[in-house]
Motif scaffolding. Structure first.
Motif, PDB file in Angstrom:
ATOM      1  N   ALA A   1       8.353  -2.911  15.213  1.00  0.00           N
ATOM      2  CA  ALA A   1       8.070  -1.964  16.293  1.00  0.00           C
ATOM      3  C   ALA A   1       6.605  -1.543  16.283  1.00  0.00           C
ATOM      4  O   ALA A   1       5.998  -1.320  17.335  1.00  0.00           O
ATOM      5  N   GLN A   2       6.025  -1.433  15.077  1.00  0.00           N
ATOM      6  CA  GLN A   2       4.613  -1.063  14.948  1.00  0.00           C
ATOM      7  C   GLN A   2       3.684  -2.253  15.203  1.00  0.00           C
ATOM      8  O   GLN A   2       2.468  -2.098  15.252  1.00  0.00           O
ATOM      9  N   GLN A   3       4.266  -3.447  15.315  1.00  0.00           N
ATOM     10  CA  GLN A   3       3.527  -4.681  15.584  1.00  0.00           C
ATOM     11  C   GLN A   3       2.441  -4.959  14.540  1.00  0.00           C
ATOM     12  O   GLN A   3       1.342  -5.412  14.868  1.00  0.00           O
ATOM     13  N   ILE A   4       2.766  -4.663  13.278  1.00  0.00           N
ATOM     14  CA  ILE A   4       1.844  -5.042  12.208  1.00  0.00           C
ATOM     15  C   ILE A   4       2.086  -6.507  11.858  1.00  0.00           C
ATOM     16  O   ILE A   4       3.124  -7.073  12.183  1.00  0.00           O
ATOM     17  N   LYS A   5       1.120  -7.134  11.179  1.00  0.00           N
ATOM     18  CA  LYS A   5       1.149  -8.585  11.014  1.00  0.00           C
ATOM     19  C   LYS A   5       0.965  -9.036   9.565  1.00  0.00           C
ATOM     20  O   LYS A   5       0.118  -9.874   9.258  1.00  0.00           O
ATOM     21  N   PRO A   6       1.773  -8.524   8.659  1.00  0.00           N
ATOM     22  CA  PRO A   6       1.656  -8.973   7.264  1.00  0.00           C
ATOM     23  C   PRO A   6       2.314 -10.333   7.064  1.00  0.00           C
ATOM     24  O   PRO A   6       2.960 -10.875   7.970  1.00  0.00           O
ATOM     25  N   ILE A   7       2.168 -10.861   5.857  1.00  0.00           N
ATOM     26  CA  ILE A   7       2.878 -12.070   5.442  1.00  0.00           C
ATOM     27  C   ILE A   7       3.908 -11.654   4.402  1.00  0.00           C
ATOM     28  O   ILE A   7       3.563 -11.054   3.373  1.00  0.00           O
ATOM     29  N   ILE A   8       5.173 -11.930   4.664  1.00  0.00           N
ATOM     30  CA  ILE A   8       6.257 -11.559   3.756  1.00  0.00           C
ATOM     31  C   ILE A   8       6.853 -12.815   3.131  1.00  0.00           C
ATOM     32  O   ILE A   8       7.296 -13.723   3.846  1.00  0.00           O
TER      33      ILE A   8
ATOM     34  N   ASN B   1      -2.213  -7.990   4.445  1.00  0.00           N
ATOM     35  CA  ASN B   1      -1.199  -7.538   3.497  1.00  0.00           C
ATOM     36  C   ASN B   1      -0.205  -8.669   3.229  1.00  0.00           C
ATOM     37  O   ASN B   1       0.285  -9.307   4.170  1.00  0.00           O
ATOM     38  N   ILE B   2       0.098  -8.894   1.950  1.00  0.00           N
ATOM     39  CA  ILE B   2       1.044  -9.935   1.540  1.00  0.00           C
ATOM     40  C   ILE B   2       2.102  -9.285   0.655  1.00  0.00           C
ATOM     41  O   ILE B   2       1.776  -8.611  -0.328  1.00  0.00           O
ATOM     42  N   LEU B   3       3.364  -9.482   1.013  1.00  0.00           N
ATOM     43  CA  LEU B   3       4.469  -8.914   0.241  1.00  0.00           C
ATOM     44  C   LEU B   3       5.244 -10.017  -0.462  1.00  0.00           C
ATOM     45  O   LEU B   3       5.598 -11.037   0.143  1.00  0.00           O
ATOM     46  N   LEU B   4       5.548  -9.793  -1.748  1.00  0.00           N
ATOM     47  CA  LEU B   4       6.432 -10.654  -2.523  1.00  0.00           C
ATOM     48  C   LEU B   4       7.648  -9.825  -2.911  1.00  0.00           C
ATOM     49  O   LEU B   4       7.519  -8.818  -3.621  1.00  0.00           O
ATOM     50  N   ILE B   5       8.827 -10.212  -2.445  1.00  0.00           N
ATOM     51  CA  ILE B   5      10.021  -9.411  -2.715  1.00  0.00           C
ATOM     52  C   ILE B   5      11.230 -10.323  -2.891  1.00  0.00           C
ATOM     53  O   ILE B   5      11.381 -11.320  -2.183  1.00  0.00           O
TER      54      ILE B   5
ATOM     55  N   GLY C   1       3.079   3.880  -0.194  1.00  0.00           N
ATOM     56  CA  GLY C   1       2.204   2.736   0.052  1.00  0.00           C
ATOM     57  C   GLY C   1       0.959   3.123   0.816  1.00  0.00           C
ATOM     58  O   GLY C   1      -0.144   2.633   0.536  1.00  0.00           O
ATOM     59  N   TYR C   2       1.117   4.012   1.779  1.00  0.00           N
ATOM     60  CA  TYR C   2      -0.010   4.501   2.584  1.00  0.00           C
ATOM     61  C   TYR C   2      -1.019   5.238   1.693  1.00  0.00           C
ATOM     62  O   TYR C   2      -2.230   5.019   1.774  1.00  0.00           O
ATOM     63  N   ALA C   3      -0.499   6.106   0.821  1.00  0.00           N
ATOM     64  CA  ALA C   3      -1.375   6.908  -0.033  1.00  0.00           C
ATOM     65  C   ALA C   3      -2.148   6.053  -1.028  1.00  0.00           C
ATOM     66  O   ALA C   3      -3.291   6.373  -1.378  1.00  0.00           O
TER      67      ALA C   3
ATOM     68  N   TRP D   1       8.163   3.492 -12.468  1.00  0.00           N
ATOM     69  CA  TRP D   1       9.375   4.015 -11.847  1.00  0.00           C
ATOM     70  C   TRP D   1      10.369   2.886 -11.557  1.00  0.00           C
ATOM     71  O   TRP D   1      11.562   3.014 -11.779  1.00  0.00           O
ATOM     72  N   GLY D   2       9.888   1.778 -11.046  1.00  0.00           N
ATOM     73  CA  GLY D   2      10.700   0.569 -10.909  1.00  0.00           C
ATOM     74  C   GLY D   2      11.895   0.708  -9.988  1.00  0.00           C
ATOM     75  O   GLY D   2      12.967   0.186 -10.292  1.00  0.00           O
ATOM     76  N   SER D   3      11.740   1.371  -8.859  1.00  0.00           N
ATOM     77  CA  SER D   3      12.845   1.532  -7.912  1.00  0.00           C
ATOM     78  C   SER D   3      12.890   0.326  -6.983  1.00  0.00           C
ATOM     79  O   SER D   3      11.990   0.128  -6.157  1.00  0.00           O
ATOM     80  N   ILE D   4      13.931  -0.502  -7.110  1.00  0.00           N
ATOM     81  CA  ILE D   4      13.932  -1.737  -6.342  1.00  0.00           C
ATOM     82  C   ILE D   4      14.092  -1.446  -4.847  1.00  0.00           C
ATOM     83  O   ILE D   4      14.792  -0.526  -4.434  1.00  0.00           O
ATOM     84  N   GLY D   5      13.415  -2.249  -4.052  1.00  0.00           N
ATOM     85  CA  GLY D   5      13.362  -2.051  -2.610  1.00  0.00           C
ATOM     86  C   GLY D   5      12.130  -1.293  -2.170  1.00  0.00           C
ATOM     87  O   GLY D   5      11.849  -1.198  -0.976  1.00  0.00           O
ATOM     88  N   PHE D   6      11.348  -0.775  -3.123  1.00  0.00           N
ATOM     89  CA  PHE D   6      10.179   0.054  -2.826  1.00  0.00           C
ATOM     90  C   PHE D   6       9.139  -0.643  -1.960  1.00  0.00           C
ATOM     91  O   PHE D   6       8.599  -0.070  -1.016  1.00  0.00           O
ATOM     92  N   THR D   7       8.829  -1.907  -2.271  1.00  0.00           N
ATOM     93  CA  THR D   7       7.634  -2.508  -1.673  1.00  0.00           C
ATOM     94  C   THR D   7       7.772  -2.854  -0.200  1.00  0.00           C
ATOM     95  O   THR D   7       6.762  -2.939   0.503  1.00  0.00           O
ATOM     96  N   LEU D   8       8.993  -3.057   0.300  1.00  0.00           N
ATOM     97  CA  LEU D   8       9.124  -3.389   1.726  1.00  0.00           C
ATOM     98  C   LEU D   8       8.678  -2.223   2.604  1.00  0.00           C
ATOM     99  O   LEU D   8       7.796  -2.396   3.452  1.00  0.00           O
ATOM    100  N   PRO D   9       9.207  -1.007   2.430  1.00  0.00           N
ATOM    101  CA  PRO D   9       8.666   0.119   3.197  1.00  0.00           C
ATOM    102  C   PRO D   9       7.218   0.450   2.818  1.00  0.00           C
ATOM    103  O   PRO D   9       6.433   0.877   3.675  1.00  0.00           O
ATOM    104  N   ALA D  10       6.863   0.255   1.537  1.00  0.00           N
ATOM    105  CA  ALA D  10       5.476   0.517   1.125  1.00  0.00           C
ATOM    106  C   ALA D  10       4.509  -0.375   1.887  1.00  0.00           C
ATOM    107  O   ALA D  10       3.374   0.022   2.173  1.00  0.00           O
ATOM    108  N   LEU D  11       4.947  -1.588   2.222  1.00  0.00           N
ATOM    109  CA  LEU D  11       4.124  -2.499   3.020  1.00  0.00           C
ATOM    110  C   LEU D  11       3.803  -1.893   4.383  1.00  0.00           C
ATOM    111  O   LEU D  11       2.671  -2.014   4.868  1.00  0.00           O
ATOM    112  N   LEU D  12       4.780  -1.246   5.007  1.00  0.00           N
ATOM    113  CA  LEU D  12       4.520  -0.564   6.279  1.00  0.00           C
ATOM    114  C   LEU D  12       3.392   0.437   6.108  1.00  0.00           C
ATOM    115  O   LEU D  12       2.452   0.488   6.916  1.00  0.00           O
ATOM    116  N   GLY D  13       3.451   1.227   5.039  1.00  0.00           N
ATOM    117  CA  GLY D  13       2.421   2.234   4.812  1.00  0.00           C
ATOM    118  C   GLY D  13       1.068   1.647   4.491  1.00  0.00           C
ATOM    119  O   GLY D  13       0.049   2.061   5.048  1.00  0.00           O
ATOM    120  N   SER D  14       1.027   0.667   3.591  1.00  0.00           N
ATOM    121  CA  SER D  14      -0.267   0.104   3.181  1.00  0.00           C
ATOM    122  C   SER D  14      -0.956  -0.609   4.337  1.00  0.00           C
ATOM    123  O   SER D  14      -2.180  -0.560   4.467  1.00  0.00           O
TER     124      SER D  14
END
Length: 556
Positions: free
Chosen positions: A454-461, A433-437, A61-63, A411-424
């Protein structure tokens, strides 16, 4: 003995030079000493993940936002936990640097049966596994470190795919010389003769076409050619469509944008406009089953001009090396602008003219949810859509200008976007950042919510709770127990992972309830917003409803 400048310093300086400011991963005794240097490096922050797979997803997600990412794990157990995430990055052309801490060279030379190995005295099993899912690999020694680090990082940059570095624990602190020149100087350039031959062949094909169309894909993003694509569209006047994996590569509010193409599952006008085109300029697009309605496109390959990252191909003839940037820039100056009347352009905005959305006191349904979410999106948002109902609902949902979309349709690996959100989110803290999961995907990687808090990021999930694997039920086994999951009290999880309670948590069941939640999310700038959205387990977005039937037939 601590040397003034070491192999570790060289590697971290090169990563920093490439814009990497965060190192993801999990500690283990074979990478601990290297992580001391990560923490001590100016401009590099350690982000410890809850497991190695999540670290690989976060780096991906970061990349996608930052351009390149890095993660570090220990030997063997850590490497193999991360390899699924690295394979996804390889499949979808995401540049990630995987650093594996290894036992000392003495241990390996003597074939000792140490922990985290297979107990056979061999230490190349895992690096050989990574050969299948990385563009380049290296085993660092004191003698080869500088050359090999540069070699694999250049491969990562050029091919936009992961690379694998094995760093023995007794090599990281060996002396090294500082870099004498920037790494990016060696990036591939176009061959001028090949470029001129391409223009001579391709320009007349486009100029003579009566009903051309541009079909763009995710590689436009990977190689940062959005501006070149926009310029090419503006100067030629040709209508633009995209595959869903490329959402965000072109402004969907542009008058030449005609929608997201899904083969026979596209809107009638869009399907006809693409399938009957006499020239399809395919830019950074790779048709897959999940982005073409199960390979249901009906255009002829002989009408396709394929502009790839380093080549241009038409009528079985390939011109290379030519970068996508140079190909688009050169063609923009040569192709004549098309007459708007003859192009039969019905913009997406024109196609979607309808009544104003009005919330009702009714249970939420998938199609209505995505209709409302579209107007909730803002310019420059980053939208992450998990494979399943979330992805296929978002795939055709109109988005504002400069919105970035992260999904994993290949690739379609389920569960990918939650950690990817941390990176993005860490890659660009200035963008919302808005996550739909879905609930099924969420349960695979839920513990990474802890890292985000812990990183205190503020997305909408938005957690879509539809009681199990709705996408799988649609394909096969509608009432089978393997598509069921345990019900969690999702609303309590943010507090479990962060006892200080720094999360706004909301639960939504109706359209009017969604309105209240969206308003609260807009007003909350102090913390993460976590919204559980209740949906019926059999309710599906229209695209998924149709595509699942094709997947079922494809798997028969």
């Amino acid at each position: 003995m601590k040397y003034e400048y070491t192999v570790s310093d060289y590697l971290l300086d090169r990563l920093s030079e490439l814009g990497i400011r965060h190192m993801f991963g999990v500690p283990g005794d074979y990478n601990l000493a290297f992580l001391d240097d990560v923490i001590g490096h100016e401009g590099m922050e350690w982000v410890g993940n809850r497991n190695e797979l999540n670290a690989a997803y976060a780096a991906d997600g970061y990349a996608r936002i930052n351009g390149i990412a890095a993660l570090s794990t220990t030997f063997g157990v850590g490497e193999l936990s991360a390899i699924n995430g690295i394979a996804g990055s390889y499949a979808e052309h995401v540049p990630v640097v995987k650093i594996s801490g290894a036992p000392t060279t003495k241990v390996m030379d003597n074939g000792l049966y140490v922990h985290h190995t297979l107990g056979d005295g061999k230490f190349d099993h895992f690096s050989r596994m990574f050969q299948e899912v990385t563009a380049a690999q290296t085993f660092l020694t004191q003698e080869n470190a500088a050359y090999e680090i540069d070699r694999v990082l250049l491969a990562c940059l050029t091919e936009k795919r992961p690379v694998h570095i094995t760093l023995p624990i007794d090599v990281y602190n060996k002396p090294a010389s500082k870099p004498t020149s920037p790494l990016h100087e060696a990036v591939t350039d176009s061959n001028q003769e090949a470029l001129e031959q391409m223009l001579a062949e391709i320009t007349p094909m486009i100029n003579e076409a009566k009903r051309p169309v541009i079909l763009a894909g995710y590689e436009v993003n990977r190689y940062e050619n959005r501006e070149e694509l926009l310029q090419f569209a503006d100067k030629t006047g040709i209508p633009v469509t995209i595959l869903s994996g490329g959402k965000g590569v072109f402004n969907e509010e542009h008058p030449q944008f005609i929608g997201v193409y899904n083969g026979e599952l596209s809107a009638p006008y869009l399907q006809q406009r693409v399938d009957e085109a006499d020239c399809i300029i395919q830019i950074g697009a790779k048709p897959t089953d999940s982005t073409t309605g199960g390979f249901s496109y009906n255009f002829s390959e002989k009408n396709v001009i394929q502009i790839s990252p380093f080549s241009v191909k038409a009528t079985e003839k390939k011109h290379a090396p030519i970068t996508m940037h140079d190909a688009l820039s050169a063609l923009s100056g040569k192709v004549s602008k098309k007459d708007p009347e003859s192009m039969d352009i019905k913009s997406l905005h024109e196609q979607l003219k309808s009544g104003t959305y009005e919330a009702k006191e009714e249970n939420l349904q998938q199609n209505r949810f995505f209709e409302r979410l579209s107007s909730f999106m803002k310019e420059k948002d980053i939208l992450l859509a998990e494979q399943g109902t979330a992805y296929y609902g978002a795939a055709t949902m109109p988005i504002p200008k400069d919105t970035m979309v992260i999904g994993q349709p290949l690739w379609g690996s389920i569960g990918f976007t939650l950690p990817a959100l941390l990176g993005s989110q860490l890659a660009d803290m200035g963008r919302r950042n808005i996550l739909l999961i879905g609930d099924g995907s969420f349960q695979l990687t839920a513990q990474e919510l802890s890292t985000m808090l812990a990183q205190q990021i503020k997305p909408i999930i938005f957690l879509i709770n539809n009681d199990g694997y709705t996408v799988e039920r649609a394909i096969h086994g509608e009432n089978q127990p393997y598509n069921d999951i345990p019900m969690w009290d999702y609303m309590k999880l943010p507090e479990v992972f962060d006892p200080e309670g720094r999360t706004l948590t909301l639960k939504v069941e109706t359209e009017t309830g969604l309105e209240e939640a969206l308003k609260a999310a807009e007003e909350n700038s102090e913390s993460m917003t976590f919204i559980e959205v209740m949906m019926h387990r059999d309710d599906k977005p229209d695209l998924l409803e149709q595509l699942s039937k094709r997947f079922a037939n494809q798997n028969a």
